[in-house]
Write an enzyme that holds these catalytic residues in place. Structure first.
Site, PDB file in Angstrom:
ATOM      1  N   LYS A  83       0.969  -1.355  -0.005  1.00  0.00           N
ATOM      2  CA  LYS A  83      -0.115   0.156  -0.016  1.00  0.00           C
ATOM      3  C   LYS A  83       1.031   1.309   0.141  1.00  0.00           C
ATOM      4  O   LYS A  83       2.197   1.177   0.512  1.00  0.00           O
ATOM      5  CB  LYS A  83      -0.889   0.000   1.435  1.00  0.00           C
ATOM      6  CG  LYS A  83      -1.917   0.861   1.276  1.00  0.00           C
ATOM      7  CD  LYS A  83      -3.227  -0.096   0.651  1.00  0.00           C
ATOM      8  CE  LYS A  83      -4.566   0.762   0.563  1.00  0.00           C
ATOM      9  NZ  LYS A  83      -5.586   0.011  -0.141  1.00  0.00           N
ATOM     10  N   GLY A 184     -24.842   2.951   1.331  1.00  0.00           N
ATOM     11  CA  GLY A 184     -23.979   3.606   0.556  1.00  0.00           C
ATOM     12  C   GLY A 184     -24.082   3.319  -1.063  1.00  0.00           C
ATOM     13  O   GLY A 184     -24.312   1.923  -1.253  1.00  0.00           O
ATOM     14  N   GLY A 186     -22.678   4.199  -3.574  1.00  0.00           N
ATOM     15  CA  GLY A 186     -21.652   5.233  -4.448  1.00  0.00           C
ATOM     16  C   GLY A 186     -21.357   3.885  -5.732  1.00  0.00           C
ATOM     17  O   GLY A 186     -22.429   3.306  -6.180  1.00  0.00           O
ATOM     18  N   HIS A 187     -19.896   3.984  -5.990  1.00  0.00           N
ATOM     19  CA  HIS A 187     -19.683   3.362  -7.107  1.00  0.00           C
ATOM     20  C   HIS A 187     -19.962   1.735  -7.008  1.00  0.00           C
ATOM     21  O   HIS A 187     -20.552   1.019  -7.961  1.00  0.00           O
ATOM     22  CB  HIS A 187     -18.047   3.177  -7.355  1.00  0.00           C
ATOM     23  CG  HIS A 187     -17.771   4.554  -8.104  1.00  0.00           C
ATOM     24  ND1 HIS A 187     -17.298   5.534  -6.968  1.00  0.00           N
ATOM     25  CD2 HIS A 187     -17.416   5.101  -9.128  1.00  0.00           C
ATOM     26  CE1 HIS A 187     -17.128   6.691  -7.878  1.00  0.00           C
ATOM     27  NE2 HIS A 187     -17.084   6.359  -8.938  1.00  0.00           N
ATOM     28  N   VAL A 188     -19.691   1.114  -6.038  1.00  0.00           N
ATOM     29  CA  VAL A 188     -19.918  -0.256  -5.853  1.00  0.00           C
ATOM     30  C   VAL A 188     -21.413  -0.359  -5.254  1.00  0.00           C
ATOM     31  O   VAL A 188     -22.183  -1.348  -5.901  1.00  0.00           O
ATOM     32  CB  VAL A 188     -19.245  -0.803  -4.668  1.00  0.00           C
ATOM     33  CG1 VAL A 188     -19.249  -2.430  -4.310  1.00  0.00           C
ATOM     34  CG2 VAL A 188     -17.643  -0.894  -4.890  1.00  0.00           C
TER      35      VAL A 188
HETATM   36  P1  NAI Z   1     -17.754   5.624  -3.134  1.00  0.00           P
HETATM   37  O1  NAI Z   1     -16.962   6.853  -2.576  1.00  0.00           O
HETATM   38  O2  NAI Z   1     -18.195   5.552  -4.747  1.00  0.00           O
HETATM   39  O3  NAI Z   1     -19.261   5.207  -2.302  1.00  0.00           O
HETATM   40  C1  NAI Z   1     -19.461   5.238  -1.148  1.00  0.00           C
HETATM   41  C2  NAI Z   1     -20.820   5.911  -0.798  1.00  0.00           C
HETATM   42  O4  NAI Z   1     -21.075   5.832   0.522  1.00  0.00           O
HETATM   43  C3  NAI Z   1     -21.019   7.359  -1.290  1.00  0.00           C
HETATM   44  O5  NAI Z   1     -22.143   7.323  -2.032  1.00  0.00           O
HETATM   45  C4  NAI Z   1     -21.158   8.061   0.154  1.00  0.00           C
HETATM   46  O6  NAI Z   1     -22.113   9.319  -0.026  1.00  0.00           O
HETATM   47  C5  NAI Z   1     -21.833   6.972   1.062  1.00  0.00           C
HETATM   48  N1  NAI Z   1     -21.638   7.147   2.311  1.00  0.00           N
HETATM   49  C6  NAI Z   1     -20.577   7.729   3.155  1.00  0.00           C
HETATM   50  N2  NAI Z   1     -20.992   7.531   4.587  1.00  0.00           N
HETATM   51  C7  NAI Z   1     -22.295   7.055   4.582  1.00  0.00           C
HETATM   52  C8  NAI Z   1     -23.088   6.634   5.730  1.00  0.00           C
HETATM   53  N3  NAI Z   1     -22.905   6.886   6.907  1.00  0.00           N
HETATM   54  N4  NAI Z   1     -24.408   6.086   5.313  1.00  0.00           N
HETATM   55  C9  NAI Z   1     -24.913   5.909   4.117  1.00  0.00           C
HETATM   56  N5  NAI Z   1     -23.872   6.190   2.998  1.00  0.00           N
HETATM   57  C10 NAI Z   1     -22.625   6.797   3.219  1.00  0.00           C
HETATM   58  O7  NAI Z   1     -17.019   4.306  -2.883  1.00  0.00           O
HETATM   59  P2  NAI Z   1     -16.914   2.925  -3.223  1.00  0.00           P
HETATM   60  O8  NAI Z   1     -15.935   2.838  -4.655  1.00  0.00           O
HETATM   61  O9  NAI Z   1     -18.337   2.646  -3.901  1.00  0.00           O
HETATM   62  O10 NAI Z   1     -16.508   1.864  -2.166  1.00  0.00           O
HETATM   63  C11 NAI Z   1     -17.640   1.652  -1.382  1.00  0.00           C
HETATM   64  C12 NAI Z   1     -16.854   0.652  -0.152  1.00  0.00           C
HETATM   65  O11 NAI Z   1     -16.152  -0.508  -0.688  1.00  0.00           O
HETATM   66  C13 NAI Z   1     -15.564   1.626   0.529  1.00  0.00           C
HETATM   67  O12 NAI Z   1     -15.282   1.270   1.837  1.00  0.00           O
HETATM   68  C14 NAI Z   1     -14.402   0.980  -0.264  1.00  0.00           C
HETATM   69  O13 NAI Z   1     -13.231   1.039   0.437  1.00  0.00           O
HETATM   70  C15 NAI Z   1     -14.913  -0.443  -0.547  1.00  0.00           C
HETATM   71  N6  NAI Z   1     -14.188  -1.042  -1.754  1.00  0.00           N
HETATM   72  C16 NAI Z   1     -14.445  -0.527  -2.878  1.00  0.00           C
HETATM   73  C17 NAI Z   1     -13.947  -1.200  -4.175  1.00  0.00           C
HETATM   74  C18 NAI Z   1     -14.083  -0.520  -5.299  1.00  0.00           C
HETATM   75  O14 NAI Z   1     -13.870  -1.473  -6.508  1.00  0.00           O
HETATM   76  N7  NAI Z   1     -14.534   0.352  -5.694  1.00  0.00           N
HETATM   77  C19 NAI Z   1     -12.864  -2.582  -3.991  1.00  0.00           C
HETATM   78  C20 NAI Z   1     -13.018  -2.936  -2.542  1.00  0.00           C
HETATM   79  C21 NAI Z   1     -13.445  -2.373  -1.481  1.00  0.00           C
END
Ligand code: NAI
Length: 375
Positions: A83, A184, A186-188
């Site tokens: 990392k 959440g 977001g992307h995932v």
């Molecule tokens: P992202 O930033 O696109 O989405 C996260 C979402 O969670 C955002 O829409 C945000 O507004 C929302 N959020 C934040 N705090 C919140 C809360 N208290 N209650 C409800 N919603 C809340 O991130 P992404 O890429 O979707 O990743 C999500 C999680 O998965 C992260 O923890 C990341 O580390 C993990 N992850 C992501 C991977 C990937 O391929 N993008 C791979 C492995 C793990």
């Protein structure tokens, strides 16, 4: 957190190497941690974060790189865990080209012992600039052979993990008819919502960004609840897809799900949370097992990226999750502890104490840079 001895921390967690980078002309301050190269070159994201102090950054990079070793190992990848964290002065501080290139040179000096990828705060553009200085970087522009946004594959892997959970709970590897709470969007999370609905599940979601929540729900026919309510939704499975440490002494007694299976990294506040879930009768699918789709996808770049093969490998998360849950059931132990043991056992067995050297990394790619950079 006060860290008195860097090498003491490294010894206690088993890190091979920690590199501090300070580049005066660009202002770059970064730490690169190589946890293990026993199974192959260490792979892990570059995180840009505004840390309160340097000790916090060290603790973070040590913890995250160790977690990458476990994730790669349990996923059957021939990769180690690494990392990098970049200490930025403010959350919105620009990632300047000189800064990124200085980081690229530092990564290059490791000669392939650390392979960079995107993490929190990083963009594909950052990876493209780093790639101007080193071949040891993934996640570059798909036009240059990169694998693109890993999120859809991460969501696919979480769904595969859920099928294993369904098999364990209901004897059928299907989420059809299940009620799933997604924290959440977001992307995932948004992709997972779409995949779940396609698979016949009913979805309740929440996001602190209310507009995003409403938009994703409307697009896919899901229900929205407030961010404060999502953990208490009565459901079959809760899918944390936002923050870490969401499973803790405060939240676990309030959960009304039968299982937890989601993408967020480091969902357990501590190891005790794993035991608390077991005691509460809630089946926990360990985060680093079910959210490995992104890293499995990136590892495909090293052999000439094929989306179809990446999807096929990500689908195997179902079997990996099933093997963890089966052993946890047999041993009557918490699944997170069992998954950690299984990952460490493979590092011991297949790694055989090996450490990669720069020349090994070059040989591993047949003397070529990562194929993602081939024209
Ligand atoms: P992202 O930033 O696109 O989405 C996260 C979402 O969670 C955002 O829409 C945000 O507004 C929302 N959020 C934040 N705090 C919140 C809360 N208290 N209650 C409800 N919603 C809340 O991130 P992404 O890429 O979707 O990743 C999500 C999680 O998965 C992260 O923890 C990341 O580390 C993990 N992850 C992501 C991977 C990937 O391929 N993008 C791979 C492995 C793990």
């Amino acid at each position: 957190m006060i860290v008195t001895s860097v090498t003491g921390q490294m010894l206690s967690r088993g890190h091979e190497q920690v590199v501090y980078v300070a580049d005066a002309p660009s202002g770059l301050r970064a730490i690169i941690a190589v946890h293990s190269t026993a199974l192959g070159p260490s792979l892990g994201g570059v995180r840009f974060w505004h840390y309160a102090n340097e000790d916090d950054a060290l603790v973070d990079v040590l913890r995250l790189s160790e977690a990458m070793s476990l994730k790669a190992s349990i996923s059957g990848l021939d990769q180690g865990g690494g990392k990098a964290v970049v200490l930025v002065d403010a959350p919105d501080a620009p990632h300047t080209d000189p800064m990124l290139r200085a980081l690229g040179r530092a990564i290059n000096e490791l000669g392939g012992r650390y392979l960079a990828a995107e993490d929190v705060g990083a963009t594909q553009r950052d990876m493209d600039v780093i790639a101007q200085e080193t071949p040891w970087v993934t996640g570059v522009d798909p036009a240059n052979g990169g694998s693109g946004d890993p999120s859809p594959l991460t969501a696919l892997g979480v769904l595969a993990g859920m099928r294993a959970v369904a098999q364990e709970l209901d004897g059928a590897a299907s989420v059809a008819g299940w009620r799933v709470a997604v924290q959440g969007a977001g992307h995932v999370g948004a992709q997972l919502v779409a995949d779940l609905i396609d698979a016949g599940a009913q979805v309740v979601l929440a996001d602190i960004d209310q507009d995003r929540a409403a938009h994703v729900a409307a697009d896919h026919g899901a229900e929205v609840v407030g961010p404060d309510e999502i953990l208490e939704v009565e459901c079959d499975v809760l899918a944390p897809c936002a923050l870490g440490a969401v499973l803790n002494t405060d939240t676990i007694p309030r959960l009304r799900c039968r299982a937890v299976c989601g993408a967020a990294n480091n969902q357990l506040a501590d190891e005790g949370s794993d035991d608390a879930l077991l005691d509460a009768g809630i089946l926990y699918a360990p985060d680093f097992v079910v959210n490995a789709g992104g890293i499995i996808n990136i590892a495909e770049e090293f052999v000439g990226y094929s989306r179809a093969r990446a999807e096929e490998r990500v689908a195997r998360i179902e079997q990996t999750t099933a093997s963890v849950l089966d052993r946890a059931q047999t041993e009557r132990r918490a699944p997170g502890r069992v998954a950690t043991d299984m990952a460490r056992e493979r590092i011991e067995r297949d790694g055989d104490g090996r450490r990669w050297h720069p020349g090994d990394a070059a040989a591993w790619t047949n003397g070529e840079p990562l194929r993602s950079l081939r024209p």
